[in-house]
Scaffold this motif. Structure first.
Motif, PDB file in Angstrom:
ATOM      1  N   VAL A   1     -79.628-113.261 -21.672  1.00  0.00           N
ATOM      2  CA  VAL A   1     -79.067-112.935 -20.357  1.00  0.00           C
ATOM      3  C   VAL A   1     -77.971-113.950 -20.022  1.00  0.00           C
ATOM      4  N   ALA A   2     -78.264-115.230 -20.295  1.00  0.00           N
ATOM      5  CA  ALA A   2     -77.267-116.273 -20.038  1.00  0.00           C
ATOM      6  C   ALA A   2     -76.027-116.030 -20.879  1.00  0.00           C
ATOM      7  N   MET A   3     -76.230-115.659 -22.148  1.00  0.00           N
ATOM      8  CA  MET A   3     -75.103-115.450 -23.046  1.00  0.00           C
ATOM      9  C   MET A   3     -74.207-114.327 -22.535  1.00  0.00           C
ATOM     10  N   ALA A   4     -74.831-113.293 -21.977  1.00  0.00           N
ATOM     11  CA  ALA A   4     -74.033-112.183 -21.456  1.00  0.00           C
ATOM     12  C   ALA A   4     -73.152-112.659 -20.306  1.00  0.00           C
ATOM     13  N   MET A   5     -73.613-113.703 -19.584  1.00  0.00           N
ATOM     14  CA  MET A   5     -72.871-114.212 -18.429  1.00  0.00           C
ATOM     15  C   MET A   5     -71.736-115.150 -18.823  1.00  0.00           C
ATOM     16  N   SER A   6     -71.668-115.503 -20.103  1.00  0.00           N
ATOM     17  CA  SER A   6     -70.810-116.612 -20.512  1.00  0.00           C
ATOM     18  C   SER A   6     -69.337-116.400 -20.172  1.00  0.00           C
ATOM     19  N   CYS A   7     -68.854-115.165 -20.181  1.00  0.00           N
ATOM     20  CA  CYS A   7     -67.434-114.914 -19.869  1.00  0.00           C
ATOM     21  C   CYS A   7     -67.257-114.503 -18.415  1.00  0.00           C
TER      22      CYS A   7
ATOM     23  N   ILE B   1     -61.933-106.244 -23.981  1.00  0.00           N
ATOM     24  CA  ILE B   1     -62.782-105.960 -22.825  1.00  0.00           C
ATOM     25  C   ILE B   1     -64.227-106.376 -23.080  1.00  0.00           C
ATOM     26  N   ARG B   2     -64.686-106.111 -24.314  1.00  0.00           N
ATOM     27  CA  ARG B   2     -66.097-106.366 -24.646  1.00  0.00           C
ATOM     28  C   ARG B   2     -66.410-107.863 -24.543  1.00  0.00           C
ATOM     29  N   GLY B   3     -67.524-108.148 -23.936  1.00  0.00           N
ATOM     30  CA  GLY B   3     -67.903-109.538 -23.811  1.00  0.00           C
ATOM     31  C   GLY B   3     -67.262-110.179 -22.607  1.00  0.00           C
ATOM     32  N   SER B   4     -65.945-109.934 -22.391  1.00  0.00           N
ATOM     33  CA  SER B   4     -65.272-110.610 -21.289  1.00  0.00           C
ATOM     34  C   SER B   4     -65.374-109.828 -19.981  1.00  0.00           C
ATOM     35  N   LYS B   5     -65.195-108.502 -20.039  1.00  0.00           N
ATOM     36  CA  LYS B   5     -65.294-107.708 -18.806  1.00  0.00           C
ATOM     37  C   LYS B   5     -66.664-107.054 -18.679  1.00  0.00           C
ATOM     38  N   VAL B   6     -67.174-106.566 -19.811  1.00  0.00           N
ATOM     39  CA  VAL B   6     -68.490-105.941 -19.817  1.00  0.00           C
ATOM     40  C   VAL B   6     -69.331-106.643 -20.872  1.00  0.00           C
ATOM     41  N   ALA B   7     -70.523-107.062 -20.503  1.00  0.00           N
ATOM     42  CA  ALA B   7     -71.384-107.731 -21.474  1.00  0.00           C
ATOM     43  C   ALA B   7     -72.682-106.965 -21.606  1.00  0.00           C
ATOM     44  N   TYR B   8     -73.409-107.271 -22.656  1.00  0.00           N
ATOM     45  CA  TYR B   8     -74.561-106.453 -23.024  1.00  0.00           C
ATOM     46  C   TYR B   8     -75.771-107.331 -23.305  1.00  0.00           C
ATOM     47  N   VAL B   9     -76.923-106.933 -22.818  1.00  0.00           N
ATOM     48  CA  VAL B   9     -78.177-107.622 -23.128  1.00  0.00           C
ATOM     49  C   VAL B   9     -79.083-106.631 -23.845  1.00  0.00           C
ATOM     50  N   ALA B  10     -79.418-106.924 -25.088  1.00  0.00           N
ATOM     51  CA  ALA B  10     -80.151-105.968 -25.907  1.00  0.00           C
ATOM     52  C   ALA B  10     -81.649-106.120 -25.748  1.00  0.00           C
ATOM     53  N   GLN B  11     -82.383-105.138 -26.242  1.00  0.00           N
ATOM     54  CA  GLN B  11     -83.836-105.145 -26.108  1.00  0.00           C
ATOM     55  C   GLN B  11     -84.471-106.271 -26.919  1.00  0.00           C
ATOM     56  N   SER B  12     -84.013-106.387 -28.190  1.00  0.00           N
ATOM     57  CA  SER B  12     -84.645-107.382 -29.046  1.00  0.00           C
ATOM     58  C   SER B  12     -83.760-108.608 -29.188  1.00  0.00           C
ATOM     59  N   ALA B  13     -84.095-109.664 -28.429  1.00  0.00           N
ATOM     60  CA  ALA B  13     -83.289-110.879 -28.500  1.00  0.00           C
ATOM     61  C   ALA B  13     -83.447-111.534 -29.863  1.00  0.00           C
ATOM     62  N   ALA B  14     -84.637-111.428 -30.435  1.00  0.00           N
ATOM     63  CA  ALA B  14     -84.883-112.088 -31.721  1.00  0.00           C
ATOM     64  C   ALA B  14     -83.952-111.569 -32.790  1.00  0.00           C
ATOM     65  N   ALA B  15     -83.663-110.269 -32.761  1.00  0.00           N
ATOM     66  CA  ALA B  15     -82.786-109.699 -33.778  1.00  0.00           C
ATOM     67  C   ALA B  15     -81.323-109.863 -33.409  1.00  0.00           C
ATOM     68  N   SER B  16     -81.036-110.030 -32.125  1.00  0.00           N
ATOM     69  CA  SER B  16     -79.641-110.044 -31.692  1.00  0.00           C
ATOM     70  C   SER B  16     -79.002-111.424 -31.741  1.00  0.00           C
ATOM     71  N   PHE B  17     -79.805-112.449 -31.910  1.00  0.00           N
ATOM     72  CA  PHE B  17     -79.235-113.777 -32.119  1.00  0.00           C
ATOM     73  C   PHE B  17     -79.074-114.010 -33.609  1.00  0.00           C
ATOM     74  N   ASN B  18     -77.930-114.556 -33.989  1.00  0.00           N
ATOM     75  CA  ASN B  18     -77.689-114.869 -35.393  1.00  0.00           C
ATOM     76  C   ASN B  18     -78.573-116.056 -35.790  1.00  0.00           C
ATOM     77  N   PRO B  19     -79.422-115.876 -36.802  1.00  0.00           N
ATOM     78  CA  PRO B  19     -80.359-116.946 -37.145  1.00  0.00           C
ATOM     79  C   PRO B  19     -79.682-118.218 -37.663  1.00  0.00           C
ATOM     80  N   SER B  20     -78.399-118.132 -38.029  1.00  0.00           N
ATOM     81  CA  SER B  20     -77.730-119.286 -38.632  1.00  0.00           C
ATOM     82  C   SER B  20     -77.142-120.265 -37.618  1.00  0.00           C
ATOM     83  N   HIS B  21     -76.977-119.825 -36.366  1.00  0.00           N
ATOM     84  CA  HIS B  21     -76.279-120.689 -35.416  1.00  0.00           C
ATOM     85  C   HIS B  21     -77.169-121.085 -34.248  1.00  0.00           C
ATOM     86  N   ARG B  22     -76.873-122.245 -33.691  1.00  0.00           N
ATOM     87  CA  ARG B  22     -77.620-122.697 -32.523  1.00  0.00           C
ATOM     88  C   ARG B  22     -77.323-121.790 -31.329  1.00  0.00           C
ATOM     89  N   VAL B  23     -78.322-121.711 -30.446  1.00  0.00           N
ATOM     90  CA  VAL B  23     -78.234-120.777 -29.324  1.00  0.00           C
ATOM     91  C   VAL B  23     -76.997-121.040 -28.471  1.00  0.00           C
TER      92      VAL B  23
END
Lengths: 272, 538, 319
Positions: free
Chosen positions: B165-171, B87-109
């Motif tokens: 925000v876009a990432m949350a929309m991805s599914c 369900i997570r990600g596909s039915k319900v998605a989440y946008v966190a307060q700190s985008a800088a911490a929530s993106f994995n620094p190793s991968h492209r956006v």
């Protein structure tokens, strides 16, 4: 304090028991030991009997007596060194963190250089030049060890130093000593206490290693590391005598580490 | 329309102080398709916890205790980990307060965008990539074809937040949970993210939970608002109704924040106590961080120094206090030139210039008692000891509206945020200063608590005629308490003057943008603003 | 921001500077000998002639700067002077012993590094379980044990009770690889125990640190499978701290190696150093001390460079 001990986990209590027992033995060594520290009283490598609780060593001294005095010598030496190293390390670390600038740069570079040597190698080189006397031993290890204490206390003090209450004290016009004594030291205590335990273990093992290599406390003084070395030959005959002082070193270190672990958990794990 | 999400009598517990304690108490809510529900409350209200519970997720050390979470007929309470994962990600998605911490620094956006849909087997990587570019475009990200191929640390805060925000929309989920997505951003950047949120909820018709502490923000995006306090629901209602006609006192208090300040008049001829003349300063030795600063503060005046992050307002404070030596210009305080460095300043100059900080948690030594915190400046500056000091400490505690008997022997760690900030004020007052620099003193506090602090500061000024240099990014605060406003941008002052003059047109372009970006309690504010901007840009 | 090549270059320069300072310290150390070196080493009974000859041997009659220059030049050419104990060139004694020490260290790291990383990762992923607790207690013990305690227990079990492995690691030049490994297996096992314990604890801590970050939570919330989170999200970011841990503990090996060599009478550089310290054979001490320090500094340098290379923020700024 008592409340804290009451809440402590089993492991920490075992640790406290071990450390307490060792301290008691070290303090009351002459009362506990049945023979003189260096007295030859029996045959070589006698097995345990009512006369010799743990048997005798390679020249016929009572092993139990040697163990008791060994505790006294080794623990006292390690404690002195750790204390000295802490005094130097914390002092310099705090001054570097608060003063910053060239003071910090200067001390840090010297520490970098000392730390660029492997500790044991550095100690061996100093001992080969100065000869293994007790004061040399104390100062060499204390200076080597104080570099690690310096790094930690500097880092801890830096973390505290950037907080606004220190800035507020600066703006008030407080001097260096007041800031160190009242603002930084009380907040640095928990990590430093844990570090003291760790450094003690390190120093204790280090002295044991040096003595084992024949470069620590010199015979006929009893000392656990040296006793392992003196009796090492026995192992080939399946006699466990060298394992007794070795195990004593291990047990005391485990004991201190158990307490340190609990301390680290207390100071960091509260919000987990 | 049927309910997409139905939460019934939800209880959530957290494990602290060695026992399970309730965090969320008996909360129920419903969310229809295409509807946005705003969850609002101060810290500790349990709003983030509820938001995460909507996807069956609890943070470490928390657990769902009882209740029901019904997502389109699927019960999430007690569902297996694998079912929840689907369900997570596909039915319900989440946008966190700190985008800088929530993106994995190793991968492209863009790779992080595509991860969920590919992993859930909904799209191929290629499809996801194309959609990402399209979404980036719709969310007004610059160079949408390229921006996704950067690494997170190469994007600005506002861009990252929109990329999330876009990432949350991805599914193409049914529900998106927005958890304070704009709190960490400057007002002008906040607009961009709010516009993105609006784009998704309105034009793409997604249901959402919007979590925030700011009523004005939530009023722009939510159809309904639920007010929470200490894990309980206070009231719930349709946005316009709730704003116009709140039922509960707590909601009314939240709505009235920073509306009620009286404007005290100051005598224009009162003497200038701080005069900053053509000051510049640098951290590096070249490249001035602040430049050409001219500023005057009169006795009994509150001067608000306004600017967004990086505008140099805090640097200016450091220069005034002497923590950072100025490179040119002069600062005179009470008619005498101040030394550039802290060390050379006289004790009396230090005493007359006090400072209050943003974070009351770090501004007080956690190992000191209230007595020691307030007593130290008394001893240091006036040599007060024993009985005399005790009396003065008690007097100061009364001034800041704290009961001396109850507080004098407490450790600072045993105080709440607002109480700590009051102690900081008392510490500053103990020095009997002429000027207090207040550096974002209310931004770390909950709104109602902040309100109390502002009122206290105003009161004290009326009684003692102390001046404030009030550094803030929050224009609402400025409107409430300033006599004079100074606006900074990129290390320079762009506009300054009496409050009325600065706040009424014509403005400097930046002042205009800044003022326009402050959310108003009016639910139509964002729409109107976006329309205006669209028409000016066209 | 500085780019990666610049950073690495700077780091290398710092290492070279450190090496230089260390060579001076090692050299001056001998200078600082209280009283006259020659007198101190030879003892009170030495005749003035022998002392004089000895001073010539140590080139003590030249000014310090000149001697340092000559010494450094010699070292650069592999000439460490002659041993005071037997008069043979130091370099001859050191050569194959250094090889032996490196062989032991390599064998140990070949066992210890994969073992420690695997155990550390497992302990981190299953943290606060029984498995984690067992591992944490046993590593705590191994950290607390002196090297020789572990060594004697292993000797007691494997060579005296079971009689599987030799208790003396007597290697010689003509041994094949297989026999050589068999001979040094006990010392290698001892070192592995010590090093693995340290390395594993720190690996666990580093990974737990990464697992606590917000992007891991974000991945969970996106509904990504646990295994994928670990491999794709946690691993790349743990690489940098774990590499650091590994290299730091390799440096720790150097200390352990000295003691283990003495226990097992293994003809390595460590044992030579200890013997020479006891005999106060200064040229040998100088040479082996210098070699150990160089290895140590190199290991630290490699660690820093590798962790710079594996740091995602630095790595990407290369482009």
């Amino acid at each position: 304090m008592f409340k804290l001990i009451k809440q402590s986990p089993v492991s920490a209590r075992i640790g406290m028991l071990i450390v307490g027992l060792n301290l008691a033995v070290a303090l009351f060594a002459p009362l506990i030991a049945p023979y003189e520290e260096t007295g030859v009283v029996g045959d070589v490598w006698e097995t345990s009997s009512s006369a010799f609780l743990l048997g005798t060593d390679h020249i016929g001294r009572d092993l139990f007596t040697r163990m008791v005095y060994g505790a006294r010598n080794t623990i006292a030496l390690s404690f002195t060194i750790t204390g000295l190293s802490f005094f130097m390390g914390v002092f310099m670390g705090f001054v570097a963190a608060v003063k910053k600038g060239w003071v910090d740069q200067g001390i840090s570079r010297v520490v970098d250089i000392i730390m660029a040597f492997p500790t044991l190698i550095f100690a061996l080189m100093v001992l080969s030049i100065m000869g293994p006397s007790v004061p040399t031993l104390i100062f060499t290890i204390a200076i080597l060890d104080s570099t690690r204490v310096f790094r930690l206390s500097r880092a801890v003090a830096m973390d505290i130093e950037v907080l606004e209450f220190v800035e507020a004290a600066r703006l008030r016009g407080e001097g260096l000593w007041w800031i160190i004594r009242h603002e930084i030291l009380p907040n640095a205590m928990p990590p430093l206490m844990a570090e003291f335990g760790l450094r003690f273990c390190f120093v204790f093992l280090f002295i044991a290693a040096l003595s084992f290599l024949g470069l620590g406390l010199q015979p006929p003084l009893a000392d656990w590391g040296g006793m392992v070395r003196e009796n090492a030959g026995a192992i080939n005959f399946g006699i466990l005598i060298p394992l007794i002082p070795a195990a004593a070193i291990a047990v005391l270190t485990v004991g201190v580490n158990l307490i340190v672990d609990w301390f680290l958990h207390l100071s960091s794990g509260l919000h987990e | 329309m049927s309910n997409l999400l139905k939460i019934r009598n939800l209880h959530i517990e957290g494990f602290y102080e060695n026992q399970w304690q309730p965090i969320v108490k008996n909360v129920s809510l419903e969310l229809k398709r295409g509807e946005v529900l705003g969850l609002i409350g101060e810290s500790g209200a349990g709003k983030s916890t509820i938001g995460l519970a909507a996807m069956g997720y609890t943070r470490q050390g928390c657990r769902l205790a009882s209740g029901s979470i019904d997502l389109e007929g699927t019960e999430l309470f007690g569902a297996s980990d694998e079912d929840l994962r689907l369900i997570r990600g596909s039915k319900v998605a989440y946008v966190a307060q700190s985008a800088a911490a929530s993106f994995n620094p190793s991968h492209r956006v863009i790779r992080q965008y595509a991860e969920a849909p590919v992993h859930h087997g909904l799209k191929s990587y290629k499809e996801a990539e194309e959609e990402a570019v399209e979404l980036y475009r719709r969310l007004f990200l610059p160079t949408p074809e390229k921006i996704g191929y950067r690494f997170p640390h190469e994007l600005s805060g506002g861009q990252l937040q929109r990329a999330m925000v876009a990432m949350a929309m991805s599914c193409e989920p049914d529900i998106i949970v927005f958890d304070e997505p704009t709190t960490a951003l400057d007002v002008t950047t906040q607009i961009e993210v709010l516009a993105a949120v609006k784009e998704i909820t309105e034009k793409m018709n997604k249901a959402a939970l919007y979590i925030t502490h700011d009523l004005a923000v939530v009023a722009q995006v939510a159809h309904r608002i639920m007010v929470l306090r200490n894990g309980k629901m206070v009231e719930e209602g349709e946005t316009r109704r709730l704003i116009k006609n709140p039922k509960e006192k707590y909601t009314r208090d939240l709505l009235n924040v920073r509306k009620s300040m009286d404007n005290h008049e100051i005598d224009p001829s009162s003497d200038v106590i701080l005069n900053i003349n053509n000051v510049a300063a640098t951290y590096t030795g070249h490249d001035n961080v602040i430049e050409d600063i001219d500023l005057k503060v009169q006795r009994g005046q509150t001067v608000a120094l306004v600017g967004e992050s990086g505008s140099g307002k805090s640097t200016l404070a450091r220069v005034i206090t002497g923590l950072l030596p100025r490179t040119t210009g002069d600062i005179s305080f009470l008619g005498q030139s101040l030394s550039t460095t802290l060390k050379q300043r006289k004790k009396d100059d230090l005493r007359r210039l006090q400072m209050i900080y943003q974070m009351p948690d770090t501004a007080l030594n956690p190992r000191h008692t209230v007595r020691k915190v307030i007593g130290r400046p008394l001893k240091f500056y006036f040599g007060l000891k024993g009985k005399a000091a005790e009396l003065r400490i008690r007097e100061l505690l009364e001034k800041i509206e704290l009961n001396p008997d109850a507080y004098i022997d407490r450790l600072t760690t045993e105080l709440s945020g607002g109480e700590k900030q009051r102690i900081c004020i008392a510490r500053a007052l103990a020095a009997e200063p002429e000027l207090i620099i207040c550096d974002e003193v209310t931004s770390a506090l909950d709104q109602l608590v902040a309100e109390g602090i502002l009122n206290l500061l105003q009161d004290l000024q009326n009684k003692t005629d102390v001046s404030y240099l009030f550094i803030t990014h929050d224009l609402a605060t400025v409107k409430a308490i300033a006599d004079k406003i100074v606006i900074m941008l990129q290390g320079k002052i762009v506009e300054q003057g009496e409050k009325k003059k600065v706040l009424s047109p014509p403005h400097h372009t930046y002042t205009d943008k800044l003022l326009a970006s402050v959310p108003k309690m009016d639910p139509d504010w964002l729409d109107t603003l976006l329309e205006e901007r669209a028409s000016t840009y066209l | 921001m500085e780019n990666l090549t610049q950073l690495i270059f700077k780091r290398c320069l710092a290492s070279v500077a450190t090496l230089f300072v260390i060579s001076i310290i090692i050299f001056i150390g001998v200078e600082l000998l209280p009283g006259d070196v020659a007198q101190a080493v030879l003892g009170q009974q030495a005749t003035p002639e022998t002392v004089d000859a000895f001073r010539k041997e140590l080139k003590l009659d030249l000014p310090p700067m000149v001697r340092y220059g000559a010494w450094l030049k010699g070292v650069a050419h592999g000439d460490f002077g002659n041993s005071l104990a037997n008069g043979r060139p130091v370099a001859d004694q050191i050569g194959w012993r250094l090889g032996n020490t490196l062989f032991l260290a390599l064998l140990t790291s070949a066992i210890a590094v994969p073992l420690a990383i695997c155990l550390g990762m497992l302990a981190a992923f299953y943290r606060n379980t029984l498995f984690d607790r067992c591992i944490s207690i046993s590593t705590l013990s191994f950290i607390s044990f002196p090297e020789f305690f572990i060594a004697y227990i292993l000797i007691l079990v494997f060579s005296i009770q079971l009689n599987w492995l030799p208790s003396l690691a007597a290697v010689n030049e003509n041994m094949g690889l297989g026999t050589r490994i068999y001979t040094v297996l006990l010392p290698a096992m001892t070192l592995t125990c010590v090093v693995t314990a340290h390395m594993m604890r720190q690996t666990r801590a580093a990974i737990i640190n990464v697992l606590a970050s917000a992007y891991i939570e974000m991945a969970q919330i996106k509904g990504i499978k646990r295994l994928r989170i670990i491999v794709l999200h946690a691993f790349p970011n743990s690489l940098s701290p774990v590499i650091n841990v590994v290299a730091l503990n390799m440096a720790y090996l150097i200390v352990g190696v000295v003691i283990v060599e003495v226990v097992f009478v293994y003809p390595g550089l460590g044992q030579l150093l200890v013997d020479s310290v006891a005999k106060r054979d200064l040229p040998v001490v100088q040479a082996s001390g210098l070699i150990f320090s160089v290895v140590y500094i190199l290991l630290n340098l490699i660690a820093d460079i590798l962790s710079m290379l594996s740091n995602p923020k630095l790595r990407q700024s290369r482009i």
